[in-house]
Design a protein around this motif. Structure first.
Motif, PDB file in Angstrom:
ATOM      1  N   PHE A  88       0.812  -1.207   0.000  1.00  0.00           N
ATOM      2  CA  PHE A  88       0.000   0.000   0.000  1.00  0.00           C
ATOM      3  C   PHE A  88       0.848   1.261   0.000  1.00  0.00           C
ATOM      4  N   LEU A  89       2.153   1.122  -0.151  1.00  0.00           N
ATOM      5  CA  LEU A  89       3.031   2.285  -0.116  1.00  0.00           C
ATOM      6  C   LEU A  89       2.759   3.246  -1.276  1.00  0.00           C
ATOM      7  N   PHE A  90       2.347   2.722  -2.422  1.00  0.00           N
ATOM      8  CA  PHE A  90       2.089   3.606  -3.565  1.00  0.00           C
ATOM      9  C   PHE A  90       0.892   4.510  -3.291  1.00  0.00           C
ATOM     10  N   LEU A  91      -0.133   4.004  -2.601  1.00  0.00           N
ATOM     11  CA  LEU A  91      -1.261   4.848  -2.231  1.00  0.00           C
ATOM     12  C   LEU A  91      -0.861   5.845  -1.146  1.00  0.00           C
ATOM     13  N   TYR A  92       0.002   5.410  -0.237  1.00  0.00           N
ATOM     14  CA  TYR A  92       0.513   6.291   0.816  1.00  0.00           C
ATOM     15  C   TYR A  92       1.295   7.448   0.210  1.00  0.00           C
ATOM     16  N   GLN A  93       2.084   7.165  -0.816  1.00  0.00           N
ATOM     17  CA  GLN A  93       2.851   8.219  -1.484  1.00  0.00           C
ATOM     18  C   GLN A  93       1.939   9.140  -2.283  1.00  0.00           C
ATOM     19  N   LEU A  94       0.902   8.578  -2.871  1.00  0.00           N
ATOM     20  CA  LEU A  94      -0.024   9.388  -3.672  1.00  0.00           C
ATOM     21  C   LEU A  94      -0.665  10.490  -2.836  1.00  0.00           C
ATOM     22  N   LEU A  95      -0.964  10.189  -1.574  1.00  0.00           N
ATOM     23  CA  LEU A  95      -1.620  11.160  -0.702  1.00  0.00           C
ATOM     24  C   LEU A  95      -0.691  12.289  -0.272  1.00  0.00           C
ATOM     25  N   LYS A  96       0.586  12.207  -0.622  1.00  0.00           N
ATOM     26  CA  LYS A  96       1.522  13.280  -0.274  1.00  0.00           C
ATOM     27  C   LYS A  96       1.525  14.401  -1.298  1.00  0.00           C
ATOM     28  N   TYR A  97       0.997  14.143  -2.482  1.00  0.00           N
ATOM     29  CA  TYR A  97       1.030  15.152  -3.536  1.00  0.00           C
ATOM     30  C   TYR A  97      -0.103  16.155  -3.354  1.00  0.00           C
ATOM     31  N   GLU A  98       0.124  17.353  -3.860  1.00  0.00           N
ATOM     32  CA  GLU A  98      -0.809  18.461  -3.653  1.00  0.00           C
ATOM     33  C   GLU A  98      -2.176  18.184  -4.243  1.00  0.00           C
ATOM     34  N   ALA A 147      -0.295   1.424 -15.370  1.00  0.00           N
ATOM     35  CA  ALA A 147      -0.617   1.136 -13.971  1.00  0.00           C
ATOM     36  C   ALA A 147       0.574   0.523 -13.248  1.00  0.00           C
ATOM     37  N   ILE A 148       1.259  -0.428 -13.895  1.00  0.00           N
ATOM     38  CA  ILE A 148       2.422  -1.064 -13.273  1.00  0.00           C
ATOM     39  C   ILE A 148       3.541  -0.050 -13.048  1.00  0.00           C
ATOM     40  N   ALA A 149       3.788   0.800 -14.053  1.00  0.00           N
ATOM     41  CA  ALA A 149       4.832   1.810 -13.920  1.00  0.00           C
ATOM     42  C   ALA A 149       4.499   2.797 -12.807  1.00  0.00           C
ATOM     43  N   SER A 150       3.227   3.179 -12.680  1.00  0.00           N
ATOM     44  CA  SER A 150       2.821   4.116 -11.626  1.00  0.00           C
ATOM     45  C   SER A 150       3.012   3.503 -10.241  1.00  0.00           C
ATOM     46  N   ILE A 151       2.637   2.242 -10.099  1.00  0.00           N
ATOM     47  CA  ILE A 151       2.783   1.577  -8.804  1.00  0.00           C
ATOM     48  C   ILE A 151       4.256   1.463  -8.420  1.00  0.00           C
ATOM     49  N   ILE A 152       5.100   1.079  -9.381  1.00  0.00           N
ATOM     50  CA  ILE A 152       6.532   0.941  -9.092  1.00  0.00           C
ATOM     51  C   ILE A 152       7.150   2.295  -8.734  1.00  0.00           C
ATOM     52  N   PHE A 153       6.806   3.337  -9.490  1.00  0.00           N
ATOM     53  CA  PHE A 153       7.367   4.669  -9.235  1.00  0.00           C
ATOM     54  C   PHE A 153       6.943   5.207  -7.875  1.00  0.00           C
ATOM     55  N   LEU A 154       5.644   5.119  -7.558  1.00  0.00           N
ATOM     56  CA  LEU A 154       5.152   5.643  -6.286  1.00  0.00           C
ATOM     57  C   LEU A 154       5.713   4.854  -5.104  1.00  0.00           C
ATOM     58  N   THR A 155       5.839   3.541  -5.257  1.00  0.00           N
ATOM     59  CA  THR A 155       6.423   2.734  -4.182  1.00  0.00           C
ATOM     60  C   THR A 155       7.875   3.109  -3.961  1.00  0.00           C
ATOM     61  N   TRP A 156       8.618   3.281  -5.043  1.00  0.00           N
ATOM     62  CA  TRP A 156      10.025   3.669  -4.941  1.00  0.00           C
ATOM     63  C   TRP A 156      10.159   5.033  -4.260  1.00  0.00           C
ATOM     64  N   GLU A 157       9.338   6.004  -4.649  1.00  0.00           N
ATOM     65  CA  GLU A 157       9.385   7.336  -4.055  1.00  0.00           C
ATOM     66  C   GLU A 157       9.063   7.278  -2.564  1.00  0.00           C
ATOM     67  N   SER A 158       8.103   6.454  -2.194  1.00  0.00           N
ATOM     68  CA  SER A 158       7.731   6.344  -0.787  1.00  0.00           C
ATOM     69  C   SER A 158       8.874   5.780   0.046  1.00  0.00           C
ATOM     70  N   VAL A 159       9.547   4.762  -0.485  1.00  0.00           N
ATOM     71  CA  VAL A 159      10.660   4.148   0.245  1.00  0.00           C
ATOM     72  C   VAL A 159      11.852   5.094   0.314  1.00  0.00           C
ATOM     73  N   ALA A 160      12.126   5.790  -0.795  1.00  0.00           N
ATOM     74  CA  ALA A 160      13.303   6.655  -0.853  1.00  0.00           C
ATOM     75  C   ALA A 160      13.157   7.889   0.022  1.00  0.00           C
ATOM     76  N   ASN A 161      11.940   8.402   0.190  1.00  0.00           N
ATOM     77  CA  ASN A 161      11.738   9.649   0.916  1.00  0.00           C
ATOM     78  C   ASN A 161      11.340   9.450   2.373  1.00  0.00           C
ATOM     79  N   HIS A 162      11.143   8.219   2.786  1.00  0.00           N
ATOM     80  CA  HIS A 162      10.734   7.973   4.174  1.00  0.00           C
ATOM     81  C   HIS A 162      11.959   7.939   5.091  1.00  0.00           C
TER      82      HIS A 162
END
Length: 260
Positions: A88-98, A147-162
């Motif tokens: 669920f990290l990709f959804l968690y990262q999505l909620l960080k955007y404006e 969809a796959i690319a979006s999930i991978i990108f958002l998950t990566w951003e969430s892990v990298a910025n946490h």
């Protein structure tokens, strides 16, 4: 009537030669493009083998990296930042955007995920083509890759910025320290009922976003000065009360010493 006329032999299907019977073969699906094979046992056996490989992989992963055990939940710890599981990290990262947070939180939390998962449910009805090759189905293939690319990108951003070090520290199981607390002291009553300290330092002085207040090597005057000017990551001027109340809390904190 002539002799032998009118006499006919009728064969009984129950006593026919077994070798002449038709074999029970699966229905021919050759009219559909792509490879055709029998569901049982060929296709089902492959599915079981793939499922077994993934199951063994998950078992090895859980043994090698068990789930972390954190300290008990504390509803008074306002500084604790919960983190969802990895899927669920990709959804968690999505909620960080404006565009998906603040006043638009409903868009990031419900509308966008709802459209994405709703589209997956409607795929069988929207795409009725018999083609199996992804190259001959550009729209479904394109949306799936997106969809796959979006999930991978958002998950990566969430892990990298946490801040994983801070997350480890906030969930660390602290050793329980026995301390005698005089609950009749004026400083204790002010701390529990009328101060802003409890939100960071915990209702039992065990700490949270702030440090534990048990066993501090500060005098009451030094604690008052820290409340005014701050120290480390603790900002100054956050105490909500009078100077007399702050002095009473500071004197009470100096009595919080571990029991030997």
């Amino acid at each position: 009537m002539h002799r032998g006329k009118g006499l006919k032999f009728v064969g009984d299907s129950r006593v026919t030669d077994p070798s002449s019977r038709k074999k029970k073969t699966p229905k021919d699906y050759s009219e559909y493009p792509g490879k055709t094979e029998a569901f049982w046992p060929d296709f089902l056996l492959k599915e079981w083998l793939v499922g077994a490989v993934f199951l063994v992989g998950y078992l090895v992963l859980t043994v090698a990296h068990p789930s972390p055990l954190e300290r008990p939940a504390d509803p008074t710890d306002t500084g604790y930042i919960p983190l969802p599981d990895w899927y669920f990290l990709f959804l968690y990262q999505l909620l960080k955007y404006e565009f998906a947070s603040g006043p638009f939180n409903i868009i990031g939390a419900i509308v966008m995920p709802g459209l994405a998962f709703g589209a997956l449910l409607l795929v069988p009805f929207l795409d009725t083509s018999k083609e199996r090759s992804p190259w001959k189905r550009p729209l479904p293939t394109g949306f799936m890759l997106l969809a796959i690319a979006s999930i991978i990108f958002l998950t990566w951003e969430s892990v990298a910025n946490h801040d994983w070090e801070a997350a480890k520290a906030q969930g660390e199981i602290r050793e329980e320290v026995e301390v005698e607390i005089d609950e009749t002291a004026p400083g204790y009553e002010i701390y529990q009922n009328g101060s802003s300290c409890i939100g960071c330092h915990g209702n039992a002085f065990e700490g949270g976003i702030g440090k534990p207040l048990i066993g501090l090597e500060y005098t009451a005057e030094e604690i008052v000065n820290i409340a005014h000017e701050g120290i480390g990551t603790m900002p100054g001027g956050t105490f909500q009360g009078t100077e007399e109340e702050l002095q009473q809390i500071a004197e009470f904190i100096t009595t919080l010493q571990p029991v030997e």
